[in-house]
Design an enzyme around this catalytic site. Sequence first.
Site, PDB file in Angstrom:
ATOM      1  CG  HIS A  34      -0.228  -0.319   2.518  1.00 48.68           C
ATOM      2  ND1 HIS A  34       0.665   0.573   3.082  1.00 48.68           N
ATOM      3  CD2 HIS A  34      -0.247  -1.389   3.346  1.00 48.68           C
ATOM      4  CE1 HIS A  34       1.136   0.076   4.202  1.00 48.68           C
ATOM      5  NE2 HIS A  34       0.608  -1.127   4.383  1.00 48.68           N
ATOM      6  N   GLY A  36       1.884   3.156   2.276  1.00 48.71           N
ATOM      7  CA  GLY A  36       2.898   3.198   3.337  1.00 48.71           C
ATOM      8  C   GLY A  36       4.200   2.569   2.852  1.00 48.71           C
ATOM      9  CG  HIS A  37       4.344  -1.631   2.045  1.00 46.74           C
ATOM     10  ND1 HIS A  37       3.037  -2.051   2.003  1.00 46.74           N
ATOM     11  CD2 HIS A  37       4.926  -2.327   3.050  1.00 46.74           C
ATOM     12  CE1 HIS A  37       2.828  -2.965   2.937  1.00 46.74           C
ATOM     13  NE2 HIS A  37       3.959  -3.152   3.595  1.00 46.74           N
ATOM     14  N   GLY A 147       9.032   1.759   8.567  1.00 48.94           N
ATOM     15  CA  GLY A 147       7.967   2.710   8.875  1.00 48.94           C
ATOM     16  C   GLY A 147       7.790   2.887  10.374  1.00 48.94           C
ATOM     17  CB  SER A 185      -2.190  -1.972   8.363  1.00 47.66           C
ATOM     18  OG  SER A 185      -2.000  -3.357   8.635  1.00 47.66           O
TER      19      SER A 185
HETATM   20  P1  AMP Z   1       5.060  -5.059   6.490  1.00 55.67           P
HETATM   21  O1  AMP Z   1       4.858  -5.447   5.068  1.00 55.67           O
HETATM   22  O2  AMP Z   1       3.765  -4.840   7.233  1.00 55.67           O
HETATM   23  O3  AMP Z   1       6.025  -5.971   7.201  1.00 55.67           O
HETATM   24  O4  AMP Z   1       5.752  -3.627   6.470  1.00 55.67           O
HETATM   25  C1  AMP Z   1       6.953  -3.405   5.781  1.00 55.67           C
HETATM   26  C2  AMP Z   1       7.480  -2.049   6.137  1.00 55.67           C
HETATM   27  O5  AMP Z   1       6.529  -1.051   5.778  1.00 55.67           O
HETATM   28  C3  AMP Z   1       7.728  -1.890   7.639  1.00 55.67           C
HETATM   29  O6  AMP Z   1       8.908  -1.134   7.843  1.00 55.67           O
HETATM   30  C4  AMP Z   1       6.517  -1.130   8.087  1.00 55.67           C
HETATM   31  O7  AMP Z   1       6.736  -0.362   9.264  1.00 55.67           O
HETATM   32  C5  AMP Z   1       6.284  -0.235   6.896  1.00 55.67           C
HETATM   33  N1  AMP Z   1       4.906   0.254   6.901  1.00 55.67           N
HETATM   34  C6  AMP Z   1       3.776  -0.480   7.034  1.00 55.67           C
HETATM   35  N2  AMP Z   1       2.693   0.315   7.060  1.00 55.67           N
HETATM   36  C7  AMP Z   1       3.145   1.596   6.973  1.00 55.67           C
HETATM   37  C8  AMP Z   1       2.508   2.878   6.949  1.00 55.67           C
HETATM   38  N3  AMP Z   1       1.181   3.009   7.036  1.00 55.67           N
HETATM   39  N4  AMP Z   1       3.309   3.967   6.850  1.00 55.67           N
HETATM   40  C9  AMP Z   1       4.661   3.850   6.750  1.00 55.67           C
HETATM   41  N5  AMP Z   1       5.307   2.668   6.758  1.00 55.67           N
HETATM   42  C10 AMP Z   1       4.559   1.555   6.868  1.00 55.67           C
END
Ligand code: AMP
Length: 284
Positions: A34, A36-37, A147, A185
């Site tokens: 998404h 955020g990534h 993040g 998320s």
């Molecule tokens: P994940 O795929 O959930 O393991 O997340 C991968 C990376 O993306 C991690 O460093 C998370 O902290 C970051 N991340 C996930 N959601 C967000 C968001 N809403 N804003 C910024 N970074 C994010």
Amino acid sequence: MKTVRDLAALREAVGGARREARRVGFIPTMGALHDGHLSLVRRAKSECGFVVVSIFVNPLQFAAGEDFDRYPRRLEVDAAVLESAGADLLYAPVPANFYPPGFSTSVDVADVSDGGEGAARPGHFRGVATVVAKLFLQVGPDAAYFGRKDLQQTAVIRRMVRDLDFPLRVVIAETVREADGLAMSSRNVYLSGEQRTRAAALSRALFHARDRAAAGQTDPRALEDETRRELEAAGLSVDYVEAIEAGSMARADRASPGIALAAAVRVGKTRLLDNVVLEERKTP
Ligand code: AMP
């Protein structure tokens, strides 16, 4: 953008970038990408000549009974959005090769892993630290991007990098939110329409707490209690609300600027995390 699925191909691609003297930026993810990534990808691209993103749903960080089996997986869509965000290489290792039979090594970052998410999900940060350490060794980046939404994870990674002398810079980027404040998320897809509406109360309550702190509330326990009550009144089931010092993850003894207020709630079966960093008192 190229996609590689094994270590030899990864090393060859990163080695090519290194021969061209490009800085290597790395973003580990579990996919279902998404904004955020993608904000991490764009940040990395602005600072590094070659951006590697990994997608791997890491079984080590899920406990029995958690959502490992139903975690969203959509590699083709993810590859397309990564390409448009400017990533240079997607590394999507095959689970059976990544953890071969007999894999028995783990990285345990004591202390910062103990409270918060670590207490709620025993073994979670051991799984996170182990996979991130292995990915760091495989990719060999100059900088790695995480993040702030996963605040304790950032503390665990920073501590591991410092303790084990990983030769890279850890960059923490701001949380990206939906229009109503909900932190983006991959797990938000689990929410029904009604749950999605209720979930917005999480960021709302944290923003209220940040405002109260800026208006002079310096008692961290009062801030935690008020936030908990607001979350419960909105129909969220609260796992914890804690004012913490973000580097050490120690409970704060004063709600002063720089202290983080972190919360985990459950909406139905879905667990949501968020946090805010307290700011300077507003001058009237
Ligand atoms: P994940 O795929 O959930 O393991 O997340 C991968 C990376 O993306 C991690 O460093 C998370 O902290 C970051 N991340 C996930 N959601 C967000 C968001 N809403 N804003 C910024 N970074 C994010």
